[in-house]
Design a protein around this motif. Structure first.
Motif, PDB file in Angstrom:
ATOM      1  N   ASP A  47       0.857  -1.183   0.000  1.00  0.00           N
ATOM      2  CA  ASP A  47       0.000   0.000   0.000  1.00  0.00           C
ATOM      3  C   ASP A  47       0.891   1.230   0.000  1.00  0.00           C
ATOM      4  O   ASP A  47       1.798   1.361   0.822  1.00  0.00           O
ATOM      5  N   VAL A  79      -1.807   7.109  -9.536  1.00  0.00           N
ATOM      6  CA  VAL A  79      -2.673   6.807  -8.390  1.00  0.00           C
ATOM      7  C   VAL A  79      -3.627   7.943  -8.056  1.00  0.00           C
ATOM      8  O   VAL A  79      -4.637   7.720  -7.398  1.00  0.00           O
ATOM      9  N   LEU A  82      -7.334   7.457  -8.463  1.00  0.00           N
ATOM     10  CA  LEU A  82      -7.899   6.396  -7.625  1.00  0.00           C
ATOM     11  C   LEU A  82      -8.143   6.836  -6.184  1.00  0.00           C
ATOM     12  O   LEU A  82      -8.783   6.134  -5.419  1.00  0.00           O
ATOM     13  N   LYS A  83      -7.617   7.991  -5.813  1.00  0.00           N
ATOM     14  CA  LYS A  83      -7.751   8.479  -4.445  1.00  0.00           C
ATOM     15  C   LYS A  83      -8.980   9.359  -4.301  1.00  0.00           C
ATOM     16  O   LYS A  83      -9.266  10.183  -5.165  1.00  0.00           O
ATOM     17  N   LYS A  84      -9.689   9.197  -3.178  1.00  0.00           N
ATOM     18  CA  LYS A  84     -10.791  10.096  -2.850  1.00  0.00           C
ATOM     19  C   LYS A  84     -10.270  11.272  -2.043  1.00  0.00           C
ATOM     20  O   LYS A  84     -10.723  12.396  -2.186  1.00  0.00           O
ATOM     21  N   ASP A  88      -5.375   8.922   1.149  1.00  0.00           N
ATOM     22  CA  ASP A  88      -5.774   7.547   0.859  1.00  0.00           C
ATOM     23  C   ASP A  88      -4.582   6.738   0.357  1.00  0.00           C
ATOM     24  O   ASP A  88      -3.748   7.242  -0.404  1.00  0.00           O
ATOM     25  N   VAL A  90      -3.074   3.460  -1.806  1.00  0.00           N
ATOM     26  CA  VAL A  90      -3.407   2.748  -3.040  1.00  0.00           C
ATOM     27  C   VAL A  90      -2.495   1.526  -3.123  1.00  0.00           C
ATOM     28  O   VAL A  90      -1.308   1.605  -2.801  1.00  0.00           O
ATOM     29  N   SER A  91      -3.042   0.402  -3.552  1.00  0.00           N
ATOM     30  CA  SER A  91      -2.264  -0.825  -3.695  1.00  0.00           C
ATOM     31  C   SER A  91      -1.449  -0.757  -4.984  1.00  0.00           C
ATOM     32  O   SER A  91      -2.002  -0.520  -6.053  1.00  0.00           O
ATOM     33  N   GLU A 121      -3.813  -0.383  -8.228  1.00  0.00           N
ATOM     34  CA  GLU A 121      -5.223  -0.699  -8.019  1.00  0.00           C
ATOM     35  C   GLU A 121      -5.697  -0.090  -6.703  1.00  0.00           C
ATOM     36  O   GLU A 121      -4.911   0.150  -5.801  1.00  0.00           O
ATOM     37  N   THR A 122      -6.995   0.154  -6.623  1.00  0.00           N
ATOM     38  CA  THR A 122      -7.556   0.741  -5.418  1.00  0.00           C
ATOM     39  C   THR A 122      -7.638  -0.307  -4.317  1.00  0.00           C
ATOM     40  O   THR A 122      -7.719  -1.498  -4.576  1.00  0.00           O
ATOM     41  N   ASP A 124      -9.566  -2.146  -1.105  1.00  0.00           N
ATOM     42  CA  ASP A 124     -10.942  -2.589  -0.875  1.00  0.00           C
ATOM     43  C   ASP A 124     -11.682  -1.535  -0.050  1.00  0.00           C
ATOM     44  O   ASP A 124     -11.286  -1.253   1.082  1.00  0.00           O
ATOM     45  N   PRO A 125     -12.741  -0.932  -0.587  1.00  0.00           N
ATOM     46  CA  PRO A 125     -13.450   0.119   0.157  1.00  0.00           C
ATOM     47  C   PRO A 125     -14.181  -0.409   1.391  1.00  0.00           C
ATOM     48  O   PRO A 125     -14.494   0.348   2.294  1.00  0.00           O
TER      49      PRO A 125
END
Length: 135
Positions: A47, A79, A82-84, A88, A90-91, A121-122, A124-125
Protein backbone atom coordinates in the motif's frame (compact mmCIF):
# COMPACT_ATOMS: atom_id res chain seq x y z
CA UNK A 1 -12.68 -63.09 -6.14
CA UNK A 2 -9.50 -62.11 -7.94
CA UNK A 3 -11.46 -59.79 -10.24
CA UNK A 4 -13.06 -58.02 -7.28
CA UNK A 5 -9.69 -57.54 -5.59
CA UNK A 6 -8.21 -56.23 -8.85
CA UNK A 7 -11.09 -53.76 -9.29
CA UNK A 8 -10.70 -52.54 -5.69
CA UNK A 9 -6.94 -52.08 -6.10
CA UNK A 10 -7.39 -50.21 -9.40
CA UNK A 11 -10.07 -48.00 -7.82
CA UNK A 12 -7.78 -47.20 -4.89
CA UNK A 13 -4.90 -46.36 -7.21
CA UNK A 14 -7.10 -44.10 -9.34
CA UNK A 15 -8.56 -42.21 -6.38
CA UNK A 16 -5.26 -41.86 -4.58
CA UNK A 17 -3.65 -40.00 -7.48
CA UNK A 18 -3.29 -36.31 -6.74
CA UNK A 19 -4.82 -33.75 -9.02
CA UNK A 20 -2.41 -30.88 -9.44
CA UNK A 21 -3.98 -27.44 -9.27
CA UNK A 22 -2.49 -24.16 -10.39
CA UNK A 23 -1.44 -21.86 -7.59
CA UNK A 24 -1.46 -18.08 -7.71
CA UNK A 25 1.95 -16.52 -7.27
CA UNK A 26 2.26 -14.55 -4.05
CA UNK A 27 4.36 -11.47 -4.84
CA UNK A 28 5.18 -10.86 -1.19
CA UNK A 29 6.53 -14.38 -0.85
CA UNK A 30 8.59 -14.10 -4.03
CA UNK A 31 9.50 -10.44 -3.84
CA UNK A 32 13.24 -11.13 -3.76
CA UNK A 33 13.02 -12.74 -7.20
CA UNK A 34 13.32 -10.25 -9.99
CA UNK A 35 12.90 -10.51 -13.75
CA UNK A 36 16.63 -10.26 -14.27
CA UNK A 37 18.48 -11.76 -11.33
CA UNK A 38 21.50 -9.53 -12.03
CA UNK A 39 19.77 -6.14 -12.08
CA UNK A 40 19.48 -5.86 -8.29
CA UNK A 41 15.80 -4.85 -8.35
CA UNK A 42 13.05 -6.64 -6.44
CA UNK A 43 9.30 -6.78 -7.00
CA UNK A 44 7.21 -5.50 -4.11
CA UNK A 45 3.47 -5.29 -3.59
CA UNK A 46 2.06 -3.01 -0.93
CA UNK A 47 0.00 0.00 0.00
CA UNK A 48 1.43 3.32 -1.12
CA UNK A 49 0.75 6.85 0.08
CA UNK A 50 2.42 10.17 -0.78
CA UNK A 51 1.60 13.23 1.27
CA UNK A 52 3.39 16.57 0.88
CA UNK A 53 7.06 15.71 1.47
CA UNK A 54 7.02 12.00 2.37
CA UNK A 55 6.15 8.79 0.58
CA UNK A 56 5.64 5.39 2.17
CA UNK A 57 5.27 1.83 0.86
CA UNK A 58 3.77 -0.60 3.37
CA UNK A 59 4.07 -4.30 2.57
CA UNK A 60 2.60 -7.15 4.60
CA UNK A 61 5.73 -7.37 6.73
CA UNK A 62 7.50 -4.01 6.66
CA UNK A 63 7.24 -0.27 5.97
CA UNK A 64 9.65 1.53 3.65
CA UNK A 65 10.36 5.16 2.96
CA UNK A 66 10.21 5.91 -0.78
CA UNK A 67 12.80 8.05 -2.55
CA UNK A 68 11.14 11.11 -4.06
CA UNK A 69 12.23 11.30 -7.70
CA UNK A 70 10.79 11.32 -11.24
CA UNK A 71 9.51 7.74 -11.01
CA UNK A 72 7.63 8.58 -7.81
CA UNK A 73 6.02 11.51 -9.58
CA UNK A 74 4.92 9.17 -12.41
CA UNK A 75 3.44 6.78 -9.85
CA UNK A 76 1.65 9.65 -8.14
CA UNK A 77 0.06 10.65 -11.49
CA UNK A 78 -1.24 7.09 -11.91
CA UNK A 79 -2.67 6.81 -8.39
CA UNK A 80 -4.17 10.30 -8.14
CA UNK A 81 -7.43 9.37 -9.98
CA UNK A 82 -7.90 6.40 -7.63
CA UNK A 83 -7.75 8.48 -4.45
CA UNK A 84 -10.79 10.10 -2.85
CA UNK A 85 -8.67 12.02 -0.35
CA UNK A 86 -5.00 12.99 -0.50
CA UNK A 87 -4.19 10.66 2.42
CA UNK A 88 -5.77 7.55 0.86
CA UNK A 89 -3.49 4.56 0.30
CA UNK A 90 -3.41 2.75 -3.04
CA UNK A 91 -2.26 -0.83 -3.70
CA UNK A 92 0.74 -0.92 -6.03
CA UNK A 93 3.14 -3.49 -7.43
CA UNK A 94 6.52 -1.99 -8.30
CA UNK A 95 10.08 -3.01 -9.00
CA UNK A 96 12.44 -1.24 -6.65
CA UNK A 97 15.99 -0.91 -5.46
CA UNK A 98 16.07 -1.49 -1.69
CA UNK A 99 18.80 0.06 0.48
CA UNK A 100 19.48 1.16 4.06
CA UNK A 101 18.68 4.74 5.00
CA UNK A 102 21.65 7.04 5.57
CA UNK A 103 22.93 7.23 9.16
CA UNK A 104 21.57 10.13 11.18
CA UNK A 105 18.39 10.56 9.14
CA UNK A 106 14.91 9.99 10.48
CA UNK A 107 12.64 7.36 9.07
CA UNK A 108 12.30 3.65 8.53
CA UNK A 109 15.44 1.48 8.44
CA UNK A 110 15.13 0.78 4.70
CA UNK A 111 14.24 2.88 1.70
CA UNK A 112 13.13 1.92 -1.76
CA UNK A 113 13.71 3.67 -5.04
CA UNK A 114 11.02 2.95 -7.64
CA UNK A 115 12.43 1.71 -10.93
CA UNK A 116 9.32 0.36 -12.66
CA UNK A 117 5.57 0.57 -12.06
CA UNK A 118 3.88 -2.79 -12.72
CA UNK A 119 0.34 -2.44 -11.35
CA UNK A 120 -1.85 0.14 -9.60
CA UNK A 121 -5.22 -0.70 -8.02
CA UNK A 122 -7.56 0.74 -5.42
CA UNK A 123 -7.80 -0.73 -1.94
CA UNK A 124 -10.94 -2.59 -0.88
CA UNK A 125 -13.45 0.12 0.16
CA UNK A 126 -15.14 -2.30 2.60
CA UNK A 127 -11.90 -2.86 4.48
CA UNK A 128 -12.20 -2.25 8.22
CA UNK A 129 -8.56 -1.26 8.72
CA UNK A 130 -8.92 2.35 7.55
CA UNK A 131 -7.98 5.13 9.95
CA UNK A 132 -9.40 8.60 9.30
CA UNK A 133 -7.70 11.65 10.78
CA UNK A 134 -9.63 14.74 11.74
CA UNK A 135 -8.61 17.99 10.05
Amino acid sequence: MKKVNLIIILALVMFSCKNETKQDIDLEENRAKSYDENDGFITMKGDYVYFEDAAVLQTASEIYGVVIDDNLQLLEKEVKPLKKESTDMVSVTVRVRKFKKPEGEEGWPFRVEIKEILKVETLDPDSKDVIKLAK
